[in-house]
Design a protein around this motif. Structure first.
Motif, PDB file in Angstrom:
ATOM      1  N   LYS A  16       5.786  -0.561   3.454  1.00 48.24           N
ATOM      2  CA  LYS A  16       7.136  -0.235   3.403  1.00 48.24           C
ATOM      3  C   LYS A  16       7.833   0.021   4.861  1.00 48.24           C
ATOM      4  O   LYS A  16       7.382   1.219   5.476  1.00 48.24           O
ATOM      5  N   LYS A  17       8.701  -0.624   5.479  1.00 54.65           N
ATOM      6  CA  LYS A  17       9.133  -0.074   6.858  1.00 54.65           C
ATOM      7  C   LYS A  17       9.892   1.341   6.426  1.00 54.65           C
ATOM      8  O   LYS A  17      10.635   1.431   5.570  1.00 54.65           O
ATOM      9  N   GLU A  18       9.774   2.033   7.325  1.00 55.00           N
ATOM     10  CA  GLU A  18      10.538   3.255   7.567  1.00 55.00           C
ATOM     11  C   GLU A  18      11.619   3.286   8.882  1.00 55.00           C
ATOM     12  O   GLU A  18      11.285   4.133   9.756  1.00 55.00           O
ATOM     13  N   PRO A  19      12.696   2.615   8.638  1.00 58.24           N
ATOM     14  CA  PRO A  19      13.656   2.616   9.795  1.00 58.24           C
ATOM     15  C   PRO A  19      14.017   3.952  10.229  1.00 58.24           C
ATOM     16  O   PRO A  19      14.738   4.235  11.328  1.00 58.24           O
ATOM     17  N   ALA A  62       7.823   2.443  12.300  1.00 64.74           N
ATOM     18  CA  ALA A  62       6.788   3.021  11.510  1.00 64.74           C
ATOM     19  C   ALA A  62       6.803   2.303  10.256  1.00 64.74           C
ATOM     20  O   ALA A  62       8.101   1.678   9.681  1.00 64.74           O
ATOM     21  N   ILE A  63       5.595   1.914   9.659  1.00 67.88           N
ATOM     22  CA  ILE A  63       5.534   1.377   8.163  1.00 67.88           C
ATOM     23  C   ILE A  63       4.561   2.150   7.618  1.00 67.88           C
ATOM     24  O   ILE A  63       3.545   2.527   8.010  1.00 67.88           O
ATOM     25  N   VAL A  64       5.104   2.557   6.333  1.00 70.04           N
ATOM     26  CA  VAL A  64       4.139   3.484   5.489  1.00 70.04           C
ATOM     27  C   VAL A  64       3.374   2.556   4.603  1.00 70.04           C
ATOM     28  O   VAL A  64       3.726   1.477   4.252  1.00 70.04           O
ATOM     29  N   VAL A  65       2.238   3.294   4.446  1.00 73.99           N
ATOM     30  CA  VAL A  65       1.391   2.331   3.482  1.00 73.99           C
ATOM     31  C   VAL A  65       1.092   3.202   2.174  1.00 73.99           C
ATOM     32  O   VAL A  65       0.927   4.394   2.067  1.00 73.99           O
ATOM     33  N   LYS A  66       1.343   2.421   0.883  1.00 75.92           N
ATOM     34  CA  LYS A  66       1.467   3.009  -0.228  1.00 75.92           C
ATOM     35  C   LYS A  66       0.435   2.429  -1.276  1.00 75.92           C
ATOM     36  O   LYS A  66      -0.132   1.183  -0.880  1.00 75.92           O
ATOM     37  N   LYS A  67      -0.265   3.226  -2.115  1.00 74.12           N
ATOM     38  CA  LYS A  67      -1.067   2.820  -3.068  1.00 74.12           C
ATOM     39  C   LYS A  67      -0.355   3.156  -4.509  1.00 74.12           C
ATOM     40  O   LYS A  67      -0.157   4.296  -4.701  1.00 74.12           O
ATOM     41  N   GLU A  68      -0.402   1.965  -5.463  1.00 72.97           N
ATOM     42  CA  GLU A  68       0.090   2.503  -6.641  1.00 72.97           C
ATOM     43  C   GLU A  68      -0.720   3.420  -7.539  1.00 72.97           C
ATOM     44  O   GLU A  68      -1.842   3.485  -7.426  1.00 72.97           O
ATOM     45  N   GLY A  69       0.308   4.253  -7.939  1.00 68.93           N
ATOM     46  CA  GLY A  69      -0.559   5.452  -8.848  1.00 68.93           C
ATOM     47  C   GLY A  69      -0.603   6.672  -8.003  1.00 68.93           C
ATOM     48  O   GLY A  69      -0.642   7.720  -8.372  1.00 68.93           O
ATOM     49  N   LEU A  70      -0.699   6.491  -6.595  1.00 75.00           N
ATOM     50  CA  LEU A  70      -0.652   7.601  -5.393  1.00 75.00           C
ATOM     51  C   LEU A  70       0.446   7.860  -4.850  1.00 75.00           C
ATOM     52  O   LEU A  70       0.701   9.053  -4.247  1.00 75.00           O
ATOM     53  N   GLY A  71       1.294   6.864  -4.360  1.00 78.53           N
ATOM     54  CA  GLY A  71       2.390   6.718  -3.768  1.00 78.53           C
ATOM     55  C   GLY A  71       1.691   6.620  -2.177  1.00 78.53           C
ATOM     56  O   GLY A  71       0.833   5.896  -1.755  1.00 78.53           O
ATOM     57  N   GLU A  72       2.484   7.237  -1.085  1.00 70.80           N
ATOM     58  CA  GLU A  72       2.165   7.337   0.249  1.00 70.80           C
ATOM     59  C   GLU A  72       0.654   7.724   0.499  1.00 70.80           C
ATOM     60  O   GLU A  72       0.438   8.954   0.081  1.00 70.80           O
ATOM     61  N   ILE A  73      -0.067   6.823   1.178  1.00 70.42           N
ATOM     62  CA  ILE A  73      -1.454   7.312   1.557  1.00 70.42           C
ATOM     63  C   ILE A  73      -1.692   7.195   2.945  1.00 70.42           C
ATOM     64  O   ILE A  73      -2.732   7.663   3.541  1.00 70.42           O
ATOM     65  N   GLY A  74      -0.664   6.779   3.888  1.00 74.74           N
ATOM     66  CA  GLY A  74      -0.872   6.719   5.522  1.00 74.74           C
ATOM     67  C   GLY A  74       0.069   6.121   6.013  1.00 74.74           C
ATOM     68  O   GLY A  74       1.070   5.522   5.417  1.00 74.74           O
ATOM     69  N   HIS A  75      -0.157   5.502   7.170  1.00 72.97           N
ATOM     70  CA  HIS A  75       0.865   4.665   7.865  1.00 72.97           C
ATOM     71  C   HIS A  75       0.211   3.467   8.624  1.00 72.97           C
ATOM     72  O   HIS A  75      -1.177   3.810   8.900  1.00 72.97           O
TER      73      HIS A  75
END
Length: 114
Positions: free
Chosen positions: A29-32, A40-53
């Motif tokens: 998901k872009k983070e403008p 910035a682009i955040v990386v998410k995992k279902e069930g955990l939310g944000e896990i890195g960029h």
């Protein structure tokens, strides 16, 4: 177009990377509004939310994988990816071809032509 790889970084600030396994599906998901990086682009995992960029520095991008700046305009506000390789220095992921803007545009053109 060949596969697009990127480095997932910053996992140590979230949940670590021990749980990451090849084939695991991720969401980008872009983070403008990010105050540190306008691409910035955040990386998410279902069930955990944000896990890195998505890495966006010559110091964090591994090998020939693409930085966030290089893929930012190739995707919409969100994209899908999957883990390819987990290393102590970062995780290599591949971007889903279906997430690419050019791919969506081509599909729309093909539907109009039919």
């Amino acid at each position: 177009m060949s596969k697009i790889y990127f480095t997932l970084t910053g996992t140590k600030y979230y949940h670590g990377n021990e749980f990451l396994k090849p084939g695991m599906k991720l969401k980008l998901k872009k983070e403008p509004d990010n105050k540190f990086d306008k691409e910035a682009i955040v990386v998410k995992k279902e069930g955990l939310g944000e896990i890195g960029h998505v890495a966006n520095s010559a110091h964090t991008v591994i090998g020939e994988s693409m930085s966030a700046g290089r893929i930012y305009d190739k995707i919409g506000d969100t994209a899908k990816a999957k883990v390819v390789l987990v290393t102590p220095h970062g995780t290599i992921c591949s971007l889903s071809k279906k997430s690419l803007i050019d791919n969506k545009h081509k599909k729309t053109e093909e539907a109009v032509d039919e």
